[in-house]
Design an enzyme around this catalytic site. Sequence first.
Site, mmCIF file in Angstrom:
data_model
loop_
_atom_site.group_PDB
_atom_site.id
_atom_site.type_symbol
_atom_site.label_atom_id
_atom_site.label_comp_id
_atom_site.label_asym_id
_atom_site.label_seq_id
_atom_site.Cartn_x
_atom_site.Cartn_y
_atom_site.Cartn_z
ATOM 1 C CG HIS A 90 39.380 50.399 38.513
ATOM 2 N ND1 HIS A 90 38.535 49.587 38.418
ATOM 3 C CD2 HIS A 90 40.438 49.540 39.079
ATOM 4 C CE1 HIS A 90 39.293 48.704 38.050
ATOM 5 N NE2 HIS A 90 39.970 48.587 38.735
ATOM 6 C CG ASN A 117 42.256 42.090 42.678
ATOM 7 O OD1 ASN A 117 42.576 43.238 43.081
ATOM 8 N ND2 ASN A 117 42.917 41.993 41.730
ATOM 9 C CG HIS A 165 38.606 47.838 33.581
ATOM 10 N ND1 HIS A 165 37.448 47.229 33.685
ATOM 11 C CD2 HIS A 165 38.843 47.097 35.243
ATOM 12 C CE1 HIS A 165 37.359 45.775 34.245
ATOM 13 N NE2 HIS A 165 38.492 45.831 35.202
ATOM 14 C CG ASP A 222 42.425 48.194 36.032
ATOM 15 O OD1 ASP A 222 42.938 48.212 36.994
ATOM 16 O OD2 ASP A 222 42.547 47.610 34.331
ATOM 17 C CG HIS A 243 44.098 46.738 41.149
ATOM 18 N ND1 HIS A 243 43.838 45.903 41.608
ATOM 19 C CD2 HIS A 243 43.713 46.719 39.884
ATOM 20 C CE1 HIS A 243 42.899 45.245 40.656
ATOM 21 N NE2 HIS A 243 43.028 45.711 39.662
#
Length: 344
Positions: A13, A41, A174, A247, A15
Amino acid sequence: MNTITLTQPDDWHVHLRDGLALERTVPDLAKQFRRAICMPNLVPPVKTVDEAIAYRNRIMQHVPEGNLFDPRMVLYFTDQTPPDEIAKIKASNCVNAIKLYPAGATTNSDNGVSDIRKVYATIEEMEKHQIPLLLHGEVTHKHVDIFDREKRFLDEVLSPLIQQFPDLKIVLEHITTSDAANFVLEQSKKVAATITPQHLLFNRNDMLVGGVKPHLYCLPILKRQTHQTTLLEVATSGNPKFFLGTDSAPHAQNAKENACGCAGCYSAPTAIELYAQAFDQVGRIERLEGFASHFGADFYGLPRNTDTITLKKEDQVIPERLDYLEDQQIIPLYAGQTIQWRKV
């Protein structure tokens, strides 16, 4: 134990953002992890297999020469995601899952699912093809206290979903509470969870006592120390239901340090050392390899990596800031502080 050699870990996970941000985020992550589940996203979000492949190509342009980093892609679940997109995921060799953000739950989630019952037809296809559903597990009703939103999601959304689709593969992303940890433990092997370094290393006192620490603000928000203790227990237990997902989320310093700061912690450059710190603090450093390198790959049905990395118990000072975009900077997790492990 002064050194430990691990099968090269994966981040399930993360970004990476897009555009110029990739110049920072991709090399930072690739120097530690072989594979990563890349969150969709973006603006606009990654909603189809074709868009996911195009995003992956953009990521690959920033992988350092000679590095074998393998981005694994995810689609962004919307109210309009068609059931026939699931067969395309199954046929893809680089798209692995769909991510469901409740609308408004976190950064760039305004296009998220407004009511999970609207997408049951698509979820039925996911269950049929064993495509994992990744969940940001919080309700977003304004009247619900921010510290209670994960527990409410378990009761009001996830429990009915599992009853409706008992064979659906689910990753509760998370997790931050004892409630979530215990919920996952009570479910079948189809339900797993990722845990971040910040939720193992910190609790809400660290964020709020003595002044607000904006670089510890993330969503789901840090909880009580009792919840942190439970997360450490399950992460270091050797239970394959729990595995690594940083995350890690880049936000420029000026976006974090303002009147309405962004949610997210940037841990990518030293994430595996931060996890080592957490595991070592509770005397279970030998359990790190399963959590970081084995359990996630097994859940996703991917082969375990064969290369290794070595960590040495040696003080390392985390940089106070990192260059980001043009004239901006990022304050990384644990900035300016000393941790006891270093990748060699």
